[in-house]
Design a protein around this motif. Sequence first.
Motif, mmCIF file in Angstrom:
data_model
loop_
_atom_site.group_PDB
_atom_site.id
_atom_site.type_symbol
_atom_site.label_atom_id
_atom_site.label_comp_id
_atom_site.label_asym_id
_atom_site.label_seq_id
_atom_site.Cartn_x
_atom_site.Cartn_y
_atom_site.Cartn_z
ATOM 1 N N LEU A 1 10.263 4.386 6.339
ATOM 2 C CA LEU A 1 10.523 3.253 7.237
ATOM 3 C C LEU A 1 10.387 1.934 6.484
ATOM 4 O O LEU A 1 9.524 1.778 5.623
ATOM 5 C CB LEU A 1 9.546 3.280 8.418
ATOM 6 C CG LEU A 1 9.550 4.564 9.267
ATOM 7 C CD1 LEU A 1 8.485 4.474 10.346
ATOM 8 C CD2 LEU A 1 10.924 4.810 9.876
ATOM 9 N N SER A 2 11.215 0.979 6.813
ATOM 10 C CA SER A 2 11.206 -0.308 6.132
ATOM 11 C C SER A 2 9.945 -1.101 6.482
ATOM 12 O O SER A 2 9.388 -0.949 7.580
ATOM 13 C CB SER A 2 12.432 -1.137 6.522
ATOM 14 O OG SER A 2 13.618 -0.462 6.161
ATOM 15 N N PRO A 3 9.481 -1.955 5.560
ATOM 16 C CA PRO A 3 8.342 -2.830 5.872
ATOM 17 C C PRO A 3 8.655 -3.712 7.071
ATOM 18 O O PRO A 3 9.813 -4.038 7.327
ATOM 19 C CB PRO A 3 8.186 -3.669 4.597
ATOM 20 C CG PRO A 3 8.849 -2.871 3.523
ATOM 21 C CD PRO A 3 9.974 -2.145 4.183
ATOM 22 N N ILE A 4 7.627 -4.123 7.790
ATOM 23 C CA ILE A 4 7.817 -4.912 9.008
ATOM 24 C C ILE A 4 7.781 -6.405 8.724
ATOM 25 O O ILE A 4 8.592 -7.174 9.248
ATOM 26 C CB ILE A 4 6.724 -4.547 10.042
ATOM 27 C CG1 ILE A 4 6.918 -3.086 10.493
ATOM 28 C CG2 ILE A 4 6.776 -5.486 11.243
ATOM 29 C CD1 ILE A 4 5.823 -2.570 11.395
ATOM 30 N N GLU A 5 6.846 -6.838 7.853
ATOM 31 C CA GLU A 5 6.655 -8.274 7.666
ATOM 32 C C GLU A 5 7.171 -8.826 6.332
ATOM 33 O O GLU A 5 7.168 -10.022 6.123
ATOM 34 C CB GLU A 5 5.167 -8.613 7.803
ATOM 35 C CG GLU A 5 4.619 -8.303 9.183
ATOM 36 C CD GLU A 5 3.389 -9.125 9.502
ATOM 37 O OE1 GLU A 5 3.239 -10.215 8.932
ATOM 38 O OE2 GLU A 5 2.582 -8.670 10.327
ATOM 39 N N PRO B 1 8.588 7.064 -5.209
ATOM 40 C CA PRO B 1 8.454 6.536 -3.845
ATOM 41 C C PRO B 1 9.697 5.734 -3.458
ATOM 42 O O PRO B 1 10.439 5.274 -4.329
ATOM 43 C CB PRO B 1 7.237 5.613 -3.949
ATOM 44 C CG PRO B 1 7.203 5.193 -5.375
ATOM 45 C CD PRO B 1 7.728 6.358 -6.166
ATOM 46 N N PRO B 2 9.941 5.558 -2.161
ATOM 47 C CA PRO B 2 11.065 4.719 -1.720
ATOM 48 C C PRO B 2 10.902 3.282 -2.227
ATOM 49 O O PRO B 2 9.797 2.848 -2.573
ATOM 50 C CB PRO B 2 10.957 4.787 -0.185
ATOM 51 C CG PRO B 2 10.204 6.053 0.093
ATOM 52 C CD PRO B 2 9.237 6.192 -1.040
ATOM 53 N N LYS B 3 11.963 2.563 -2.268
ATOM 54 C CA LYS B 3 11.946 1.190 -2.758
ATOM 55 C C LYS B 3 10.979 0.331 -1.936
ATOM 56 O O LYS B 3 10.970 0.391 -0.705
ATOM 57 C CB LYS B 3 13.357 0.584 -2.672
ATOM 58 C CG LYS B 3 13.449 -0.809 -3.278
ATOM 59 C CD LYS B 3 14.868 -1.334 -3.202
ATOM 60 C CE LYS B 3 14.957 -2.748 -3.772
ATOM 61 N NZ LYS B 3 16.332 -3.293 -3.701
ATOM 62 N N GLY B 4 10.174 -0.466 -2.627
ATOM 63 C CA GLY B 4 9.233 -1.363 -1.955
ATOM 64 C C GLY B 4 7.915 -0.720 -1.579
ATOM 65 O O GLY B 4 7.042 -1.388 -1.032
ATOM 66 N N VAL B 5 7.758 0.570 -1.872
ATOM 67 C CA VAL B 5 6.519 1.281 -1.528
ATOM 68 C C VAL B 5 5.603 1.362 -2.752
ATOM 69 O O VAL B 5 6.042 1.732 -3.843
ATOM 70 C CB VAL B 5 6.814 2.696 -0.996
ATOM 71 C CG1 VAL B 5 5.530 3.520 -0.896
ATOM 72 C CG2 VAL B 5 7.479 2.620 0.367
ATOM 73 N N VAL B 6 4.336 0.996 -2.561
ATOM 74 C CA VAL B 6 3.331 1.098 -3.621
ATOM 75 C C VAL B 6 2.152 1.912 -3.089
ATOM 76 O O VAL B 6 1.713 1.710 -1.950
ATOM 77 C CB VAL B 6 2.831 -0.292 -4.069
ATOM 78 C CG1 VAL B 6 1.769 -0.148 -5.164
ATOM 79 C CG2 VAL B 6 3.983 -1.154 -4.574
ATOM 80 N N PHE B 7 1.659 2.824 -3.918
ATOM 81 C CA PHE B 7 0.496 3.633 -3.542
ATOM 82 C C PHE B 7 -0.732 3.152 -4.299
ATOM 83 O O PHE B 7 -0.677 2.874 -5.504
ATOM 84 C CB PHE B 7 0.735 5.110 -3.856
ATOM 85 C CG PHE B 7 1.680 5.779 -2.898
ATOM 86 C CD1 PHE B 7 1.222 6.277 -1.688
ATOM 87 C CD2 PHE B 7 3.023 5.896 -3.203
ATOM 88 C CE1 PHE B 7 2.098 6.877 -0.795
ATOM 89 C CE2 PHE B 7 3.907 6.494 -2.321
ATOM 90 C CZ PHE B 7 3.440 6.986 -1.110
ATOM 91 N N LEU B 8 -1.855 3.057 -3.573
ATOM 92 C CA LEU B 8 -3.144 2.728 -4.181
ATOM 93 C C LEU B 8 -4.128 3.828 -3.788
ATOM 94 O O LEU B 8 -4.566 3.909 -2.640
ATOM 95 C CB LEU B 8 -3.641 1.367 -3.689
ATOM 96 C CG LEU B 8 -5.023 0.925 -4.194
ATOM 97 C CD1 LEU B 8 -5.057 0.836 -5.715
ATOM 98 C CD2 LEU B 8 -5.427 -0.412 -3.569
ATOM 99 N N LEU B 9 -4.428 4.700 -4.736
ATOM 100 C CA LEU B 9 -5.360 5.794 -4.502
ATOM 101 C C LEU B 9 -6.747 5.363 -4.952
ATOM 102 O O LEU B 9 -6.896 4.732 -6.008
ATOM 103 C CB LEU B 9 -4.949 7.036 -5.299
ATOM 104 C CG LEU B 9 -3.789 7.904 -4.803
ATOM 105 C CD1 LEU B 9 -2.508 7.101 -4.686
ATOM 106 C CD2 LEU B 9 -3.587 9.097 -5.730
ATOM 107 N N GLY B 10 -7.745 5.696 -4.169
ATOM 108 C CA GLY B 10 -9.121 5.413 -4.552
ATOM 109 C C GLY B 10 -9.870 6.708 -4.796
ATOM 110 O O GLY B 10 -9.598 7.713 -4.135
ATOM 111 N N ALA B 11 -10.795 6.704 -5.746
ATOM 112 C CA ALA B 11 -11.581 7.908 -6.012
ATOM 113 C C ALA B 11 -12.905 7.521 -6.659
ATOM 114 O O ALA B 11 -12.976 6.577 -7.444
ATOM 115 C CB ALA B 11 -10.812 8.859 -6.927
ATOM 116 N N THR B 12 -13.948 8.264 -6.322
ATOM 117 C CA THR B 12 -15.247 8.040 -6.950
ATOM 118 C C THR B 12 -15.355 8.801 -8.263
ATOM 119 O O THR B 12 -16.237 8.536 -9.077
ATOM 120 C CB THR B 12 -16.389 8.480 -6.014
ATOM 121 O OG1 THR B 12 -16.147 9.823 -5.575
ATOM 122 C CG2 THR B 12 -16.468 7.561 -4.795
#
Length: 321
Positions: free
Chosen positions: A97-101, A130-141
């Motif tokens: 889905l496209s970004p909203i803002e 990933p689709p265009k405009g999508v960024v993933f931020l994974l967190g891990a200890t």
Amino acid sequence: MDRLLKETQAYRLIQRESEENNLSHAYLLLFNDGRNLKKALKIFATELFGFQEGDENGERAKKLIEEGNFADCLFYPEDGKKLTVDDAEKIREESLLSPIEGNKKVFVLGDFSEANTQTQNKLLKLLEEPPKGVVFLLGATSAFSILPTVLSRTKKLEILPFDVKAVTETLVRIYGKKYDKDTLALCAATSGGIVGEAQNILEGGYYKTLSESAFMLCLCETSRFPLAVKNIGETKYKKELLSLLRLIFRDALLIKSGKGLEKSILLSSEKEKLNEVAQKYSLDALLYAQTAISKAELQVQFNAVFPQCIEICMANIRAKK
């Protein structure tokens, strides 16, 4: 906490890449502080959007991200839960889905080290393309349980343990005048450079017990040492006790060496006991203590029996005397 995180190399890296419009499609934030991991993820996620200072919409978006309510910054899993295969499918569908803002959508996933193999595999293709405009931020200890295939598809951002002074200053900002500075410094020294651990020790009141246990191990007579180890037993705070022992021997070494080095003592509230440690051990023993404790920390990390581990560690240090 915000100030401390924004002074890290990891934050500066993502800030620079955002300013240069050169963001990677997926990042892995390694931060061994489960209590503050989500806070760190929010701060880093905000930077991914590249909001300009003073921009009214940007300030509004920052506040919404902090609250977890910004439409284009989605957090998984729900608080208190682990990431699941169902979550992975929802993420895949939402990413289409496209970004909203704006023109960017950020997915924040933490703690990824708790996700099972099935869930991690489900996200592999999405992390790679990933689709265009999508960024993933994974967190891990920790990175130990994260698949090599996931690691190869993400850019690593690692926040290393902080020094005692930085942790102490952060505790002062968080707790103000609720605790005296000596108490905060002691908790910081015991934390191993992890603010969340310092907070847990402080709020739980364990710092007094840890301090008493650590100095008892250092100062008790050889004949009473096995009993001292038995009394400590399988303490819940193994890493913290070892961190405190390291600092006790470090400060005692500074006192023993003289030459004005006492100004650098971190456990200033325990000066009397530190002097006793300095008198009890030779310079060789105080120097060797850092190596012995490092070995013990490694053994504890791999689930060694703690009473036996601490007994051997302290016996080796005493043998140097």
